[in-house]
Design a protein around this motif. Structure first.
Motif, PDB file in Angstrom:
ATOM      1  N   SER A 256     -18.445  -9.065  15.833  1.00 23.84           N
ATOM      2  CA  SER A 256     -18.216  -8.056  16.668  1.00 23.84           C
ATOM      3  C   SER A 256     -17.333  -6.809  16.100  1.00 23.84           C
ATOM      4  CB  SER A 256     -17.052  -8.823  17.704  1.00 23.84           C
ATOM      5  OG  SER A 256     -16.491  -7.707  18.533  1.00 23.84           O
ATOM      6  N   LEU A 257     -17.652  -5.701  16.383  1.00 20.73           N
ATOM      7  CA  LEU A 257     -17.177  -4.437  15.655  1.00 20.73           C
ATOM      8  C   LEU A 257     -16.535  -3.563  16.664  1.00 20.73           C
ATOM      9  CD1 LEU A 257     -16.689  -3.059  12.958  1.00 20.73           C
ATOM     10  CD2 LEU A 257     -18.907  -2.008  13.270  1.00 20.73           C
ATOM     11  N   ILE A 258     -15.118  -3.232  16.631  1.00 20.69           N
ATOM     12  CA  ILE A 258     -14.690  -2.277  17.379  1.00 20.69           C
ATOM     13  C   ILE A 258     -14.082  -1.111  16.666  1.00 20.69           C
ATOM     14  CG2 ILE A 258     -12.598  -1.961  19.018  1.00 20.69           C
ATOM     15  CD1 ILE A 258     -12.610  -4.985  19.379  1.00 20.69           C
ATOM     16  N   VAL A 259     -14.665   0.224  17.014  1.00 20.74           N
ATOM     17  CA  VAL A 259     -14.183   1.363  16.368  1.00 20.74           C
ATOM     18  C   VAL A 259     -13.849   2.470  17.304  1.00 20.74           C
ATOM     19  CG1 VAL A 259     -15.256   3.291  14.967  1.00 20.74           C
ATOM     20  CG2 VAL A 259     -16.602   0.895  14.949  1.00 20.74           C
ATOM     21  N   ASN A 260     -12.429   2.888  16.904  1.00 16.33           N
ATOM     22  CA  ASN A 260     -11.785   3.783  17.665  1.00 16.33           C
ATOM     23  C   ASN A 260     -11.563   4.901  16.602  1.00 16.33           C
ATOM     24  OD1 ASN A 260     -10.038   5.285  19.037  1.00 16.33           O
ATOM     25  ND2 ASN A 260      -8.647   3.651  19.686  1.00 16.33           N
ATOM     26  N   GLY A 261     -12.740   5.953  16.900  1.00 16.37           N
ATOM     27  CA  GLY A 261     -12.786   7.299  16.016  1.00 16.37           C
ATOM     28  C   GLY A 261     -13.892   7.061  15.334  1.00 16.37           C
ATOM     29  N   SER A 262     -14.047   7.797  14.150  1.00 15.06           N
ATOM     30  CA  SER A 262     -15.152   7.914  13.337  1.00 15.06           C
ATOM     31  C   SER A 262     -15.716   6.583  12.783  1.00 15.06           C
ATOM     32  CB  SER A 262     -15.162   9.074  12.359  1.00 15.06           C
ATOM     33  OG  SER A 262     -16.344   9.246  11.544  1.00 15.06           O
ATOM     34  N   ILE A 263     -17.064   6.227  12.726  1.00 11.66           N
ATOM     35  CA  ILE A 263     -17.749   5.237  12.125  1.00 11.66           C
ATOM     36  C   ILE A 263     -18.175   5.442  10.837  1.00 11.66           C
ATOM     37  CG2 ILE A 263     -20.015   5.465  12.890  1.00 11.66           C
ATOM     38  CD1 ILE A 263     -19.954   2.661  13.755  1.00 11.66           C
ATOM     39  N   HIS A 264     -18.472   6.683  10.384  1.00 10.93           N
ATOM     40  CA  HIS A 264     -18.897   6.735   8.817  1.00 10.93           C
ATOM     41  C   HIS A 264     -18.393   5.936   7.729  1.00 10.93           C
ATOM     42  CE1 HIS A 264     -19.829  10.433  11.756  1.00 10.93           C
ATOM     43  NE2 HIS A 264     -20.724  10.418  10.902  1.00 10.93           N
ATOM     44  N   VAL A 265     -17.260   6.225   7.612  1.00 14.79           N
ATOM     45  CA  VAL A 265     -16.508   5.559   6.354  1.00 14.79           C
ATOM     46  C   VAL A 265     -16.764   4.021   6.511  1.00 14.79           C
ATOM     47  CG1 VAL A 265     -14.344   5.190   5.157  1.00 14.79           C
ATOM     48  CG2 VAL A 265     -14.790   7.461   5.816  1.00 14.79           C
ATOM     49  N   LEU A 266     -16.653   3.579   7.536  1.00 15.79           N
ATOM     50  CA  LEU A 266     -16.610   2.018   7.792  1.00 15.79           C
ATOM     51  C   LEU A 266     -18.231   1.737   7.602  1.00 15.79           C
ATOM     52  CD1 LEU A 266     -15.554  -0.536   8.650  1.00 15.79           C
ATOM     53  CD2 LEU A 266     -16.045   0.006  10.876  1.00 15.79           C
ATOM     54  N   LEU A 267     -19.031   2.273   7.730  1.00 10.97           N
ATOM     55  CA  LEU A 267     -20.337   1.935   7.562  1.00 10.97           C
ATOM     56  C   LEU A 267     -20.661   1.743   5.981  1.00 10.97           C
ATOM     57  CD1 LEU A 267     -22.454   3.556  10.273  1.00 10.97           C
ATOM     58  CD2 LEU A 267     -21.856   1.390  10.186  1.00 10.97           C
ATOM     59  N   ARG A 268     -19.897   2.779   5.208  1.00 12.55           N
ATOM     60  CA  ARG A 268     -19.993   2.697   3.817  1.00 12.55           C
ATOM     61  C   ARG A 268     -19.360   1.359   3.325  1.00 12.55           C
ATOM     62  NH1 ARG A 268     -18.444   8.665   1.807  1.00 12.55           N
ATOM     63  NH2 ARG A 268     -19.824  10.140   3.512  1.00 12.55           N
ATOM     64  N   LEU A 269     -18.381   0.884   3.986  1.00 10.69           N
ATOM     65  CA  LEU A 269     -17.721  -0.346   3.365  1.00 10.69           C
ATOM     66  C   LEU A 269     -18.564  -1.518   3.791  1.00 10.69           C
ATOM     67  CD1 LEU A 269     -13.906   0.930   4.249  1.00 10.69           C
ATOM     68  CD2 LEU A 269     -15.159   1.518   1.991  1.00 10.69           C
ATOM     69  N   LEU A 270     -19.045  -1.703   4.797  1.00 13.13           N
ATOM     70  CA  LEU A 270     -19.608  -2.759   5.134  1.00 13.13           C
ATOM     71  C   LEU A 270     -20.756  -3.158   4.313  1.00 13.13           C
ATOM     72  CD1 LEU A 270     -19.803  -2.404   9.167  1.00 13.13           C
ATOM     73  CD2 LEU A 270     -18.033  -3.866   7.784  1.00 13.13           C
ATOM     74  N   ASP A 271     -20.874  -4.322   3.686  1.00 11.06           N
ATOM     75  CA  ASP A 271     -22.014  -4.700   2.921  1.00 11.06           C
ATOM     76  C   ASP A 271     -23.193  -5.237   3.676  1.00 11.06           C
ATOM     77  OD1 ASP A 271     -21.318  -7.328   3.854  1.00 11.06           O
ATOM     78  OD2 ASP A 271     -20.854  -8.171   1.754  1.00 11.06           O
ATOM     79  N   THR A 272     -23.099  -5.464   5.055  1.00 11.03           N
ATOM     80  CA  THR A 272     -24.054  -5.514   5.802  1.00 11.03           C
ATOM     81  C   THR A 272     -23.804  -5.586   7.223  1.00 11.03           C
ATOM     82  OG1 THR A 272     -26.011  -7.226   6.439  1.00 11.03           O
ATOM     83  CG2 THR A 272     -23.551  -8.191   5.972  1.00 11.03           C
ATOM     84  N   THR A 273     -24.656  -5.178   8.242  1.00 13.38           N
ATOM     85  CA  THR A 273     -24.360  -4.724   9.518  1.00 13.38           C
ATOM     86  C   THR A 273     -25.309  -6.060  10.336  1.00 13.38           C
ATOM     87  OG1 THR A 273     -25.956  -3.161   9.778  1.00 13.38           O
ATOM     88  CG2 THR A 273     -23.510  -2.768   9.645  1.00 13.38           C
TER      89      THR A 273
END
Length: 452
Positions: A256-273
């Motif tokens: 489960s992923l909850i994003v409050n704001g921009s998701i751009h940086v977070l997607l760079r930090l996740l090694d997989t979705t």
């Protein structure tokens, strides 16, 4: 009078039956209703209930139920009935009309609760009152039973006071879930060093701690099931300027992923979705969806846009149609009115697999012109599972009700009792739980989910 089958059951078996029917502590009114209903059947049942401490482990305290002498006696009685079992404690101080609480009341409440805190199992604390926050925190150094800690703090007036939530040498050895919403980290005199990294599986902390500290904690947590990402705008800008020196997140267990704001940086930090089954976006809306469209969410089942009105509903439709695993969506009423005709008109019906929609409350009073024909058409479709309508107030700003608004929705509910129902916040199954069941398990397993 003839004996009933339950009259010959041993007390231990009867207590087990009572506990099996007890809802989760998060559903306050259901818990109260359950305890009251079974304890008022007869004398013997009442005796069994009072003699079952686990029935009374859930305590609910608010500014409304500690105002009279009878309230204090009732609280004392509930504490006595729970005896020594670990407690589920919910405290709610959120009275906008009275931003201060009597100091004598706080002192008396602290006297009741301080001896209980070391054996609290689940703690949910909400307050806008600075006095109540300072009286309750910091938490005890040792809370050996604590599994879930959820804090929602919006102190007023803020002033220059610092809040210590817990000490640096605190011990929470069983903590599995941490959720903290509050003011900026400049007012918090605590760090994440006191929170164990090994077993925390649910981490949802906003800018109450600085971004670097949150990122450092997440990167060292190897078994997260759910993650909340809440960067401030300034934090987001700084992180985008230095993405290379940030640690990557081990996200192969993330559901489960909850994003409050921009998701751009977070997607760079996740090694997989690939493991993510539930995605909640708020309030990034279109920008988050556009960024997520290029991400490989191959097992995504549910998506929520609870407080994020869309400016281009086509973005959400494109996202849903390119992710055929999505079967349920949760969104506010404004988006619902825009999205429903787009999802279920003509050949668009075949472009996705959405069969369940939850509409949540909105503050946009001008959106109560319900597209009844479109709703009826969708509810009649053979692949519709259910539409939930989560408490919508059909009242205009001048106090007048919208013409026939409530009646028109209720008529639909009466016409489609299997597919349409009203829900209140206390009844809503969390969407990440729906995602864990999948389209085949929902809604047949709803009651089981309610008790998770």
């Amino acid at each position: 009078m003839r004996k009933q089958p339950t009259d010959v059951l041993p007390p231990e078996i009867l207590s087990i039956i009572f506990l099996e029917g007890l809802p989760s502590y998060t559903h306050r009114f259901k818990v109260d209703r359950h305890r009251r209903s079974i304890s008022q059947v007869c004398r013997s049942w009442r005796a069994f209930c009072i003699d079952t401490p686990l029935l009374w482990r859930a305590l609910y305290i608010s500014h409304k139920n500690i105002s009279t002498g009878d309230d204090w006696e009732r609280l004392k009685l509930l504490i006595e009935r729970a005896r020594t079992v670990p407690l589920d404690l919910s405290i709610y101080f959120y009275d906008l009309n009275n931003p201060s609480i009597n100091q004598a009341t706080l002192s008396r409440l602290t006297g009741y609760l301080t001896p209980l805190l070391p054996r609290v199992r689940n703690l949910h604390y909400t307050s806008i009152h600075m006095g109540a926050i300072l009286a309750f925190f910091p938490l005890p150094r040792s809370m050996p039973f604590l599994r879930k800690l959820r804090l929602i703090l919006a102190p007023w007036p803020m002033g220059h006071k610092f809040i210590t939530l817990w000490r640096h040498d605190s011990s929470f050895p069983l903590l599995e879930s941490l959720s903290v919403e509050g003011p900026s980290f400049e007012t918090i005199n605590s760090t994440l060093d006191g929170i164990p990294r090994g077993q925390v599986r649910h981490f949802n902390v906003n800018h109450i701690f600085c971004a670097r500290e949150r990122i450092g904690y997440i990167s060292q947590s190897r078994h997260l099931d759910s993650l909340g990402w809440h960067p401030l705008h300034l934090e987001e800008a700084r992180l985008q300027n230095s993405p290379d020196d940030l640690p990557r997140f081990c996200s192969n267990t993330l559901h489960s992923l909850i994003v409050n704001g921009s998701i751009h940086v977070l997607l760079r930090l996740l090694d997989t979705t690939h493991s993510i089954r539930h995605l909640e976006l708020s309030p990034g809306g279109v920008e988050c969806i556009d960024a997520a469209k290029s991400t490989d969410f191959i097992h995504l089942r549910t998506i929520s846009l609870r407080s994020s009105p869309l400016t281009q509903e086509i973005s959400l439709y494109a996202f849903i149609s390119t992710h055929p695993t999505i079967f349920a969506i949760e969104l506010n009423a404004r988006d619902y009115y825009k999205l429903l005709p787009l999802l279920f008109s003509g050949r668009n019906r075949k472009a996705h697999n959405v069969s369940f929609i939850r509409v949540v409350a909105t503050s946009d009073w001008d959106l109560c012109d319900v597209p009844e024909a479109v709703m009826r058409d969708w509810l009649e479709s053979p692949w519709t599972s259910r539409l939930e309508w989560n408490y919508l107030d059909f009242t205009r700003r001048d106090g007048a009700e919208w013409p026939n608004g409530h009646e028109r929705i209720q008529a639909l509910a009466n016409s489609f009792p299997e597919q349409f129902r009203w829900i209140e916040e206390d009844e809503a199954v969390p969407f990440d739980k729906i995602a864990s069941l999948g389209p085949d398990g929902w809604p047949s397993c709803e009651e089981a989910v309610q008790r998770i």
